[in-house]
Design a protein around this motif. Structure first.
Motif, PDB file in Angstrom:
ATOM      1  N   UNK A   1       0.813  -1.216   0.000  1.00  0.00           N
ATOM      2  CA  UNK A   1       0.000   0.000   0.000  1.00  0.00           C
ATOM      3  C   UNK A   1       0.852   1.274   0.000  1.00  0.00           C
ATOM      4  N   UNK A   2       2.102   1.159   0.430  1.00  0.00           N
ATOM      5  CA  UNK A   2       2.985   2.332   0.376  1.00  0.00           C
ATOM      6  C   UNK A   2       3.161   2.817  -1.056  1.00  0.00           C
TER       7      UNK A   2
ATOM      8  N   UNK B   1       0.146   4.884  -1.824  1.00  0.00           N
ATOM      9  CA  UNK B   1       0.217   6.135  -1.082  1.00  0.00           C
ATOM     10  C   UNK B   1       1.227   7.087  -1.703  1.00  0.00           C
TER      11      UNK B   1
ATOM     12  N   UNK C   1      -8.383  -2.732   3.318  1.00  0.00           N
ATOM     13  CA  UNK C   1      -7.778  -2.074   4.476  1.00  0.00           C
ATOM     14  C   UNK C   1      -7.331  -0.655   4.135  1.00  0.00           C
ATOM     15  N   UNK C   2      -6.670  -0.510   2.986  1.00  0.00           N
ATOM     16  CA  UNK C   2      -6.175   0.807   2.582  1.00  0.00           C
ATOM     17  C   UNK C   2      -7.337   1.775   2.364  1.00  0.00           C
TER      18      UNK C   2
ATOM     19  N   UNK D   1      -8.778   2.934   5.664  1.00  0.00           N
ATOM     20  CA  UNK D   1      -7.969   3.960   6.321  1.00  0.00           C
ATOM     21  C   UNK D   1      -8.100   5.299   5.601  1.00  0.00           C
TER      22      UNK D   1
ATOM     23  N   UNK E   1       1.563   5.893   6.008  1.00  0.00           N
ATOM     24  CA  UNK E   1       2.138   4.579   5.698  1.00  0.00           C
ATOM     25  C   UNK E   1       2.156   3.694   6.927  1.00  0.00           C
TER      26      UNK E   1
ATOM     27  N   UNK F   1       0.204   4.048   9.494  1.00  0.00           N
ATOM     28  CA  UNK F   1      -1.195   3.720   9.813  1.00  0.00           C
ATOM     29  C   UNK F   1      -1.631   2.479   9.049  1.00  0.00           C
ATOM     30  N   UNK F   2      -1.253   2.426   7.753  1.00  0.00           N
ATOM     31  CA  UNK F   2      -1.651   1.277   6.933  1.00  0.00           C
ATOM     32  C   UNK F   2      -0.944   0.005   7.412  1.00  0.00           C
ATOM     33  N   UNK F   3       0.313   0.138   7.799  1.00  0.00           N
ATOM     34  CA  UNK F   3       1.071  -1.051   8.184  1.00  0.00           C
ATOM     35  C   UNK F   3       0.711  -1.595   9.566  1.00  0.00           C
TER      36      UNK F   3
ATOM     37  N   UNK G   1      -1.972  -0.387  12.044  1.00  0.00           N
ATOM     38  CA  UNK G   1      -3.209  -0.228  12.824  1.00  0.00           C
ATOM     39  C   UNK G   1      -3.989  -1.533  12.983  1.00  0.00           C
TER      40      UNK G   1
END
Lengths: 141, 365
Positions: free
Chosen positions: A49-50, A53, A88-89, A92, B298, B300-302, B304
């Protein structure tokens, strides 16, 4: 103005299905907006997901993650993990007031050139309506 | 439930149990928060029973999240002969998450925990807690909020350890001069077997703690709704993390953040002319240090999905960004959306490390 706006989409395409699908769309000379910058990954589950982002914070108007249809993953189950990760991404993003619909997940098989065209065209149209990403306007990130 | 009644305060009770277990060679060492010199407190692994006078397991400080320390001791190889570990409920939950992430092993560890009344921010170590401890324990006894404690503790609803082998009652209308020691597992019973104290059948299903839980839940609701994360957008993120100095202390202190090769510390996270010129062209400026919003979102995504709300991140932040408030709030929403409770069951898989074939069909066209 809006009519002239061409969104910039970063597309993460899996090697075995979606990239081949994009290739097929190309060799069959299907016409679609030149909005997508493709990045080939071996599997959609390679997309941390990075990456998504980073693309959005870098000012991309949209991110497309595309892989094999569920059940068809070259590595058996990679795309199921991708699906959870995207869920999930997006969760958030929505909790942080970021635009969830700038991140899209699509399944495109190697034989689906026409489908690839449809996905890119519709996503481009959707982003055109949304306008440029507000993230691109924010200076001190 | 079988309980051991000891007419002494919790720390003395734990010390007695640990001394007994070292003397009987039930364990090779014990792990506990300990007093060092002056106002210094740190976790320590102790095998010499003469040094047990240093331990202070319920002293209201958490200098580091001990899950991280246990991970350092067991990541490569499991412990060979038994160690008794005394830790707080959030630390135990974090440790379970680290086991799921293959960063720790539980073999040969026995866990002693207690009903947690919260801790002071670590900055309190500098001046010591003289004069504050009495109020701390009195508030714990009557179930009163204490504004000087970490916010994460004041809003924590998971202060009763679910998975320890032995649980000590503290607070919640408990007389602080007597301690009830509950044996939750067979392992816990075997551990205490042979001790020369009075056993009673006790049904302490933690009455009186509901009030504390409800009060904390109320406070949490207010704190979370005041934060208004859902209205952040990119502007709000830039605002709340605007004073980040990129020291990465929050990730170093976080028990869940465990990558040895962190993306945000890799060379590719640096800006060279080819990347900053793009920013200058597109935005007309570049904030330095760079990538602060990227780093926090980043993370937060990894993390939480596994965040246990221990509050270490806020505690170590030199510019007082409410990191833990943001993380625990987002964590609660994310975990709810996957019906997941971190640290509840060590056999359970972290949702993003597993999947169902028939789910989320609305995602992906």
């Amino acid at each position: 103005m809006d009519g002239d706006f061409l969104p910039r989409i970063i597309g993460f395409l899996c090697n075995w299905c979606s990239y081949a699908g994009a290739d097929l769309a190309g060799v069959t000379r299907l016409k679609m907006p030149p909005s997508l910058v493709p990045i080939r990954v071996m599997c959609s589950s390679r997309v941390d997901p990075l990456f998504i982002l980073k693309a959005l914070l870098g000012g991309a108007d949209g991110v497309l993650v595309a892989g094999c249809h569920p059940g068809d993953c070259h590595y058996q189950t990679g795309n199921y993990y991708t699906r959870r990760r995207i869920a999930l991404t997006q969760k958030i993003f929505s909790e942080l007031g970021l635009e969830v619909s700038r991140l899209k997940l699509a399944w495109v098989a190697a034989s689906e050139g026409a489908r690839f065209k449809k996905v890119v065209t519709e996503f481009t149209e959707q982003l055109r309506e949304m306008g440029p990403s507000p993230i691109g306007e924010e200076v001190f990130l | 439930m079988k309980a051991l009644k000891m007419s002494k305060p919790p720390d003395d009770a734990i010390r007695d149990i640990l001394r007994f277990s070292l003397e009987k060679k039930k364990v090779q060492a014990v792990f506990s928060l300990s007093k060092i010199e002056g106002n210094g407190y740190a976790y320590a692994l102790i095998s010499n029973k003469e040094l047990l006078s240093n331990i202070c397991p319920t002293f209201p400080l958490m200098p580091v999240n001990s899950a991280k320390m246990i991970s350092r001791l067991t990541a490569v190889e499991a412990v060979k002969s038994p160690i008794a570990v005394v830790l707080r409920p959030c630390e135990l939950r974090a440790l379970f998450e680290l086991v799921k992430l293959e960063q720790a092993k539980l073999d040969n560890l026995l866990f002693i925990s207690f009903v947690c009344n919260g801790v002071f921010p670590i900055k309190a170590m500098k001046d010591g807690l003289d004069g504050k401890l009495e109020k701390y324990w009195e508030n714990a006894r009557i179930g009163q909020d204490f504004a000087e404690l970490r916010e994460s503790c004041r809003i924590c609803e998971s202060f009763v350890p679910d998975n320890a082998d032995i649980v000590l009652m503290t607070g919640g209308s408990q007389n602080n001069d007597t301690s009830s020691v509950l044996m939750k597992t067979q392992k816990g019973e075997e551990f205490i077997e042979g001790i020369n104290d009075q056993f009673v059948e006790e049904d302490r299903e933690l009455k009186g703690l509901d009030n504390v839980r409800n009060r904390r839940a109320e406070l949490k609701k207010t704190v979370f709704s005041d934060l208004k994360t859902e209205d952040f957008g990119i502007q709000g993120l830039a605002r709340i993390f605007g004073r980040c100095i990129n020291c990465h202390a929050c990730s170093k202190a976080c028990p869940i953040c465990h990558c040895n090769l962190c993306h945000f510390e890799a060379a590719e996270s640096e800006s060279d002319p080819s990347t900053f010129e793009v920013d200058l062209n597109n935005r007309g400026a570049l904030r330095l240090p760079t990538n602060t919003v990227f780093y926090h979102v980043g993370r937060l995504i990894h993390v939480t999905i596994s965040c246990v709300g221990c509050g270490m991140c806020s505690d170590v932040c030199p510019t007082d960004i409410p990191v833990a408030t943001v993380f625990t709030k987002i964590a609660e929403r994310v975990q709810n959306s996957f019906s997941y409770v971190p640290g509840r069951n060590v056999e359970e898989k972290i949702p993003i490390l597993t999947f169902e074939r028939d789910e989320l069909e609305e995602l992906g066209e």
